[in-house]
Design an enzyme around this catalytic site. Structure first.
Site, mmCIF file in Angstrom:
data_model
loop_
_atom_site.group_PDB
_atom_site.id
_atom_site.type_symbol
_atom_site.label_atom_id
_atom_site.label_comp_id
_atom_site.label_asym_id
_atom_site.label_seq_id
_atom_site.Cartn_x
_atom_site.Cartn_y
_atom_site.Cartn_z
ATOM 1 N N LYS A 1 -10.884 -6.529 -4.256
ATOM 2 C CA LYS A 1 -11.203 -5.102 -4.094
ATOM 3 C C LYS A 1 -10.883 -4.324 -5.375
ATOM 4 O O LYS A 1 -11.687 -3.525 -5.837
ATOM 5 C CB LYS A 1 -10.390 -4.477 -2.938
ATOM 6 C CG LYS A 1 -10.607 -5.142 -1.588
ATOM 7 C CD LYS A 1 -9.856 -4.414 -0.480
ATOM 8 C CE LYS A 1 -8.336 -4.387 -0.624
ATOM 9 N NZ LYS A 1 -7.693 -5.702 -0.514
ATOM 10 N N ARG B 1 -6.184 0.896 6.055
ATOM 11 C CA ARG B 1 -5.713 -0.453 6.366
ATOM 12 C C ARG B 1 -5.368 -0.595 7.841
ATOM 13 O O ARG B 1 -4.968 -1.685 8.266
ATOM 14 C CB ARG B 1 -4.471 -0.743 5.548
ATOM 15 C CG ARG B 1 -4.692 -1.748 4.412
ATOM 16 C CD ARG B 1 -3.399 -1.832 3.666
ATOM 17 N NE ARG B 1 -3.232 -2.987 2.863
ATOM 18 C CZ ARG B 1 -3.328 -2.984 1.530
ATOM 19 N NH1 ARG B 1 -3.699 -1.897 0.902
ATOM 20 N NH2 ARG B 1 -3.051 -4.076 0.863
ATOM 21 N N ARG C 1 -2.358 -14.293 -9.878
ATOM 22 C CA ARG C 1 -2.683 -12.907 -10.254
ATOM 23 C C ARG C 1 -1.627 -12.315 -11.191
ATOM 24 O O ARG C 1 -0.438 -12.579 -11.065
ATOM 25 C CB ARG C 1 -2.761 -12.045 -8.992
ATOM 26 C CG ARG C 1 -2.964 -10.583 -9.308
ATOM 27 C CD ARG C 1 -3.555 -9.832 -8.180
ATOM 28 N NE ARG C 1 -2.625 -9.568 -7.105
ATOM 29 C CZ ARG C 1 -2.944 -8.841 -6.047
ATOM 30 N NH1 ARG C 1 -4.158 -8.366 -5.906
ATOM 31 N NH2 ARG C 1 -2.062 -8.642 -5.095
ATOM 32 N N ARG D 1 3.271 -9.456 -9.538
ATOM 33 C CA ARG D 1 3.749 -8.502 -8.538
ATOM 34 C C ARG D 1 4.810 -9.132 -7.650
ATOM 35 O O ARG D 1 4.698 -10.294 -7.291
ATOM 36 C CB ARG D 1 2.571 -8.045 -7.668
ATOM 37 C CG ARG D 1 1.880 -6.848 -8.226
ATOM 38 C CD ARG D 1 0.622 -6.513 -7.489
ATOM 39 N NE ARG D 1 0.769 -6.446 -6.034
ATOM 40 C CZ ARG D 1 -0.178 -5.975 -5.236
ATOM 41 N NH1 ARG D 1 -1.316 -5.534 -5.748
ATOM 42 N NH2 ARG D 1 -0.003 -5.962 -3.939
ATOM 43 N N ARG E 1 1.539 -11.029 4.237
ATOM 44 C CA ARG E 1 0.490 -10.025 4.010
ATOM 45 C C ARG E 1 -0.827 -10.441 4.651
ATOM 46 O O ARG E 1 -1.569 -9.604 5.166
ATOM 47 C CB ARG E 1 0.306 -9.788 2.498
ATOM 48 C CG ARG E 1 1.502 -9.026 1.916
ATOM 49 C CD ARG E 1 1.568 -9.149 0.419
ATOM 50 N NE ARG E 1 0.471 -8.509 -0.259
ATOM 51 C CZ ARG E 1 0.046 -8.854 -1.459
ATOM 52 N NH1 ARG E 1 0.613 -9.854 -2.118
ATOM 53 N NH2 ARG E 1 -0.937 -8.215 -2.014
HETATM 54 P P1 AMP Z 1 -2.189 -3.409 -2.434
HETATM 55 O O1 AMP Z 1 -1.923 -3.167 -3.868
HETATM 56 O O2 AMP Z 1 -3.395 -2.665 -1.937
HETATM 57 O O3 AMP Z 1 -2.219 -4.874 -2.064
HETATM 58 O O4 AMP Z 1 -0.942 -2.776 -1.640
HETATM 59 C C1 AMP Z 1 0.374 -3.254 -1.850
HETATM 60 C C2 AMP Z 1 1.265 -2.846 -0.680
HETATM 61 O O5 AMP Z 1 1.295 -1.405 -0.587
HETATM 62 C C3 AMP Z 1 0.796 -3.306 0.694
HETATM 63 O O6 AMP Z 1 1.212 -4.631 0.996
HETATM 64 C C4 AMP Z 1 1.467 -2.277 1.584
HETATM 65 O O7 AMP Z 1 2.852 -2.529 1.721
HETATM 66 C C5 AMP Z 1 1.315 -1.002 0.759
HETATM 67 N N1 AMP Z 1 0.036 -0.289 1.052
HETATM 68 C C6 AMP Z 1 -1.003 -0.061 0.203
HETATM 69 N N2 AMP Z 1 -1.989 0.611 0.819
HETATM 70 C C7 AMP Z 1 -1.571 0.810 2.090
HETATM 71 C C8 AMP Z 1 -2.154 1.424 3.231
HETATM 72 N N3 AMP Z 1 -3.382 1.975 3.190
HETATM 73 N N4 AMP Z 1 -1.428 1.437 4.382
HETATM 74 C C9 AMP Z 1 -0.185 0.900 4.443
HETATM 75 N N5 AMP Z 1 0.402 0.294 3.419
HETATM 76 C C10 AMP Z 1 -0.268 0.235 2.243
#
Ligand code: AMP
Length: 210
Positions: free
Chosen positions: A13, A88, A123, A156, A167
């Site tokens: 994404k 999400r 990554r 990360r 996740r």
């Molecule tokens: P990402 O970089 O999109 O993989 O997000 C990393 C982490 O941020 C996720 O595993 C969640 O803990 C948190 N996070 C990001 N976006 C959301 C969302 N829309 N709702 C809830 N938690 C989020």
């Protein structure tokens, strides 16, 4: 053009959002990047989000919805935006509807779990601008350095194998139901996310032109 990119963590994404926002001239909004920045700066939202993020859980809807609301109220979102990692959960999608945001397309980038596990372990992300790379599939020109901003590339904290599995479980349980939500609204398009990056971009752009 208001576009949502759906898909598991590591589906691509962020990579697609970076390419498409350059092409369309609209911002890409990653709630994950905003939250990581908030954690780094130890803001109130960051302190609240930190433990959820590090264990691979979702940050509470109320925190994320408030962040998103603030972000899309900014001037650069006037002509549209790409959402990467939001919504999400179904309540987050409902919150977008309640804000009066009309979504043009929800593009689901579909990748099997085994491929995701392999991808996330390779990554690397830029600690400066959040751009993402992969040691095999999308290496930076200079090892360890971001092509975009010259920042350092890091692994990360939530890309550890046990957190990746958590996740993915959270994705299947809480995020995947969004496919049904946007299918019902007639907005869902599914794309095979195991293809080459450029091919996936081409397919997304075709959806946007239709
Ligand atoms: P990402 O970089 O999109 O993989 O997000 C990393 C982490 O941020 C996720 O595993 C969640 O803990 C948190 N996070 C990001 N976006 C959301 C969302 N829309 N709702 C809830 N938690 C989020």
């Amino acid at each position: 053009m208001n576009l949502i990119l759906l898909g598991a963590p590591g589906a691509g994404k962020g990579t697609q959002a970076e390419i498409i926002c350059d092409k369309l001239g609209i911002p890409s909004i990653s709630t994950g990047n905003i939250l990581r920045e908030a954690v780094k700066n130890a803001t109130k939202a960051g302190l609240e989000a930190k433990s959820y993020m590090e264990s691979g859980k979702l940050v509470p809807d109320s925190v994320v919805i408030a962040i998103l609301k603030d972000r899309i109220a900014q001037d650069d979102c006037k002509n549209g935006f790409i959402l990467d990692g939001f919504p999400r959960t179904v309540p987050q999608a409902e919150a977008l509807d309640q804000m009066g945001i009309v979504i043009d397309h929800a593009v689901d980038i579909d990748v099997p779990d085994q491929v995701i596990e392999k991808r996330l372990s390779g990554r690397r992300v830029c600690e400066g601008c959040g751009a993402s790379y992969h040691i095999d599939n999308k290496p930076s020109a200079k090892e360890g350095i971001c092509d975009r901003c010259g920042g350092n590339l890091i692994i990360r904290k939530d890309d550890k194998p046990e957190t990746i599995r958590e996740r993915l479980a959270v994705y299947h349980e809480q995020t995947e139901p969004l496919k049904g939500y946007y299918q019902k609204a007639g907005k869902l398009v599914s794309i095979d996310g195991t293809r080459e990056i450029a091919e996936i971009t081409g397919q997304i752009l075709k959806v946007l032109e239709a």
